[in-house]
Scaffold this active site. Sequence first.
Site, PDB file in Angstrom:
ATOM      1  N   HIS A   6     -15.669 -83.789 -73.429  1.00 25.49           N
ATOM      2  CA  HIS A   6     -14.205 -83.918 -73.409  1.00 25.49           C
ATOM      3  C   HIS A   6     -13.639 -84.029 -74.823  1.00 25.49           C
ATOM      4  O   HIS A   6     -14.286 -84.575 -75.718  1.00 25.49           O
ATOM      5  CB  HIS A   6     -13.749 -85.082 -72.525  1.00 25.49           C
ATOM      6  CG  HIS A   6     -14.139 -86.451 -72.990  1.00 25.49           C
ATOM      7  ND1 HIS A   6     -13.347 -87.217 -73.803  1.00 25.49           N
ATOM      8  CD2 HIS A   6     -15.239 -87.210 -72.734  1.00 25.49           C
ATOM      9  CE1 HIS A   6     -13.927 -88.392 -74.020  1.00 25.49           C
ATOM     10  NE2 HIS A   6     -15.081 -88.412 -73.393  1.00 25.49           N
ATOM     11  N   ASP A  43     -10.457 -85.346 -75.591  1.00 27.65           N
ATOM     12  CA  ASP A  43      -9.467 -86.385 -75.853  1.00 27.65           C
ATOM     13  C   ASP A  43     -10.145 -87.661 -76.348  1.00 27.65           C
ATOM     14  O   ASP A  43     -11.328 -87.890 -76.115  1.00 27.65           O
ATOM     15  CB  ASP A  43      -8.642 -86.693 -74.597  1.00 27.65           C
ATOM     16  CG  ASP A  43      -9.479 -87.220 -73.439  1.00 27.65           C
ATOM     17  OD1 ASP A  43     -10.577 -86.664 -73.206  1.00 27.65           O
ATOM     18  OD2 ASP A  43      -9.061 -88.181 -72.785  1.00 27.65           O
ATOM     19  N   ASP A  69     -16.711 -90.344 -79.313  1.00 32.03           N
ATOM     20  CA  ASP A  69     -16.456 -90.230 -77.877  1.00 32.03           C
ATOM     21  C   ASP A  69     -15.215 -89.358 -77.698  1.00 32.03           C
ATOM     22  O   ASP A  69     -14.111 -89.843 -77.819  1.00 32.03           O
ATOM     23  CB  ASP A  69     -16.247 -91.629 -77.289  1.00 32.03           C
ATOM     24  CG  ASP A  69     -15.905 -91.614 -75.818  1.00 32.03           C
ATOM     25  OD1 ASP A  69     -16.045 -90.556 -75.197  1.00 32.03           O
ATOM     26  OD2 ASP A  69     -15.481 -92.663 -75.313  1.00 32.03           O
ATOM     27  N   GLU A 118     -10.214 -87.024 -70.136  1.00 28.46           N
ATOM     28  CA  GLU A 118     -11.290 -87.817 -69.534  1.00 28.46           C
ATOM     29  C   GLU A 118     -11.002 -89.311 -69.654  1.00 28.46           C
ATOM     30  O   GLU A 118     -11.269 -90.078 -68.746  1.00 28.46           O
ATOM     31  CB  GLU A 118     -12.626 -87.490 -70.215  1.00 28.46           C
ATOM     32  CG  GLU A 118     -13.851 -88.031 -69.488  1.00 28.46           C
ATOM     33  CD  GLU A 118     -14.307 -89.410 -69.933  1.00 28.46           C
ATOM     34  OE1 GLU A 118     -15.221 -89.954 -69.314  1.00 28.46           O
ATOM     35  OE2 GLU A 118     -13.742 -89.979 -70.893  1.00 28.46           O
ATOM     36  N   GLU A 119     -10.442 -89.711 -70.799  1.00 27.72           N
ATOM     37  CA  GLU A 119     -10.262 -91.150 -71.082  1.00 27.72           C
ATOM     38  C   GLU A 119      -9.231 -91.800 -70.168  1.00 27.72           C
ATOM     39  O   GLU A 119      -9.172 -93.024 -70.075  1.00 27.72           O
ATOM     40  CB  GLU A 119      -9.861 -91.354 -72.550  1.00 27.72           C
ATOM     41  CG  GLU A 119     -10.925 -90.925 -73.548  1.00 27.72           C
ATOM     42  CD  GLU A 119     -12.175 -91.790 -73.508  1.00 27.72           C
ATOM     43  OE1 GLU A 119     -12.213 -92.751 -72.727  1.00 27.72           O
ATOM     44  OE2 GLU A 119     -13.119 -91.467 -74.253  1.00 27.72           O
ATOM     45  N   ASP A 171     -21.967 -87.112 -73.312  1.00 31.71           N
ATOM     46  CA  ASP A 171     -20.902 -88.106 -73.476  1.00 31.71           C
ATOM     47  C   ASP A 171     -21.467 -89.527 -73.418  1.00 31.71           C
ATOM     48  O   ASP A 171     -20.761 -90.465 -73.080  1.00 31.71           O
ATOM     49  CB  ASP A 171     -19.851 -87.884 -72.363  1.00 31.71           C
ATOM     50  CG  ASP A 171     -18.559 -88.638 -72.609  1.00 31.71           C
ATOM     51  OD1 ASP A 171     -18.327 -89.067 -73.754  1.00 31.71           O
ATOM     52  OD2 ASP A 171     -17.789 -88.803 -71.644  1.00 31.71           O
TER      53      ASP A 171
HETATM   54 ZN   LIG Z   1     -16.311 -90.151 -73.416  1.00 34.08          ZN
END
Ligand SMILES: [Zn+2]
Length: 417
Positions: free
Chosen positions: A85, A87, A147, A181-182, A204
């Site tokens: 991801h 974001d 992340d 995703e977050e 991830d």
């Molecule tokens: Zn993540």
Amino acid sequence: MKETALERFIRYAKIYTQSSDDAETYPSTGKQLDLLNLLLNELKSLGLKDAKIDQYGYVMATLPSNLPNGHPGRHKVPRVGLVAHVDTSPSASGTGVKPQVIRYTGGDVILPGDRSVVIRETENPELKNNIGKEIVTSDGTTLLGADDKAGCAIIMTAIQTLIENPQFLHGDIKIAFTPDEEIGAGTKYFNIEDFGADFAYTVDGDTPGELNKETFSANLAEITVVGRNIHPGSAKNIMVNSLRAMGDIIVRMPKDTAPETTEGYEPYIHPHIVSGEEAKSTLKILLRDFNTTGLEVLKKKLEAIIEEVQRLHPKAKISLKISEQYRNMKDYMGSDLRVLECLWEATKRAGLEPSWVPIRGGTDGSRLTEKGLPTPNIFTGGQNYHGPTEWLSVWGMEKSVETVVNIAQLWVEKTTA
Ligand SMILES: [Zn+2]
């Protein structure tokens, strides 16, 4: 010239891609498209002809199989997906990220942009595995965004490695980069059929060697207290202050079933966001358990608290609403164990000691697995996500690239063995 995973990561980390909890659009913030479009163009320049972005911002592409005609796996090797991801978490600033690469020599790491922000040796056992090696941090005023930009850089580098080394045999590799995703919406419009993978991996995770095939099952509980407001000067026997009832609710949340007091497979009830005033207040509570049936037990605890507080505040109207967030991927992983075996062996082949670690959270893979695409999670080398002490092991990231390249080959070996 081959760009390293580190160089890619630094480029991606500088792009502002924070997602937002309270947006009506998808993706939640337009700036995520800056990185999604960049990745799209990089996939195209690697020669991935079908690379595309859809109306929601999902970037997808295929690295076609390089199995020669007549190879026994040519039409049998499953299509393997890789997902990361773009974001970063809304819980810390992600604007103007200034990544710094330092050679770690031991001790605490004081960050230059805010010297009160310290990556402490005592709180970061993983640091000792990086003595004499390079790590990446922010300047302490923002998160780093490992992340999951580390995951994006790892996937891109692994694809480039496979392209440049035709002796590494692989089937079709499907690539997806996702937004949001977050905020728990990473797979909201993810078109699994279009993606076309039989099995997938999110890149991830964090600590090198740690692999994930279990996540929490998650529900969101929302308690609403409706009171009655009136000018405080004439409120006697009339006002019903919802905040007083809400305070009594919060104070009763079990302290031994909280994120701060639990670990491993233990469940929790986590008061997350409270808002309101005299007339009405709401509390969002995260319910988490590895056993989905355990979420019922947590709900019953909330109901008991509400009952008790309702008796103390008979004029307040207290209600509870539960909504489903995601489910433990373990319950949906299916019977084909190759998806886990390839990951385990690929990690070993990269020279690491693999271990399965339950994630006290969810991943894009939780939802994808639940919807029928088994998607365990691979480490990236990042640590301390969602805050200014986030850091990334360059060595760990390189090991992740190796693991991904190994996975592609192991699927061929396992299918034709
Ligand atoms: Zn993540």
